[in-house]
Design a protein around this motif. Structure first.
Motif, mmCIF file in Angstrom:
data_model
loop_
_atom_site.group_PDB
_atom_site.id
_atom_site.type_symbol
_atom_site.label_atom_id
_atom_site.label_comp_id
_atom_site.label_asym_id
_atom_site.label_seq_id
_atom_site.Cartn_x
_atom_site.Cartn_y
_atom_site.Cartn_z
ATOM 1 N N TRP A 10 1.097 4.171 -2.923
ATOM 2 C CA TRP A 10 0.989 5.599 -2.644
ATOM 3 C C TRP A 10 2.139 6.364 -3.306
ATOM 4 N N GLN A 49 0.831 -1.204 0.000
ATOM 5 C CA GLN A 49 0.000 0.000 0.000
ATOM 6 C C GLN A 49 0.871 1.261 0.000
ATOM 7 N N PRO A 97 -3.255 3.916 1.346
ATOM 8 C CA PRO A 97 -3.185 4.753 0.135
ATOM 9 C C PRO A 97 -4.077 5.988 0.158
#
Length: 138
Positions: free
Chosen positions: A50, A46, A107
């Motif tokens: 991002w 995650q 995210p």
């Protein structure tokens, strides 16, 4: 003769109960370890998603990171289901769910500070799960 039979039957039942308890403990250890590993990988994936989005949301790297984050989320969700099936107390399940949900939300961070905070909170929730799960192994 009757006393011997009763003693042997009781001894056999205790041995069987001990064996089943050890087997359940071993299965829980495997399930809890797999869950911790899956959430750790989800957290990493995650965060990678991002970062790739901030670099270039239209890039193949972001597409790959997003696809990988979905895969890792599925693996972690499957591991969560296994925890739900084998845990002996609801606190362990709640802690597992909290760790999964926090890692899944990484995210959504709007800046690096929030990303760092979300990542740290996900780690803390996973550690709480581990503490509770270890008591379930005793």
């Amino acid at each position: 003769m009757v006393v011997t039979h009763i003693f042997q039957r009781d001894s056999s039942k205790r041995a069987e109960s001990f064996t089943l308890g050890q087997q359940l403990r071993s299965e829980r250890l495997a399930v809890y370890s797999d869950f911790a590993g899956a959430v750790t990988e989800l957290r990493r994936g995650q965060q990678d998603r991002w970062h790739r989005k901030r670099e270039d949301p239209e890039s193949p790297a972001h597409f790959e990171a997003r696809t990988e984050s979905y895969r890792l989320r599925g693996v972690a969700l499957h591991a969560l289901f296994r925890v739900q099936l084998i845990a002996s107390c609801p606190e362990v399940v709640d802690a597992a769910r909290a760790a999964y949900e926090k890692a899944s939300s990484i995210p959504q961070a709007t800046d690096r500070q929030e990303l760092s905070t979300n990542g740290e909170q996900a780690r803390e929730r996973l550690e709480r799960f581990i503490v509770l799960a270890s008591t379930d192994l005793r």
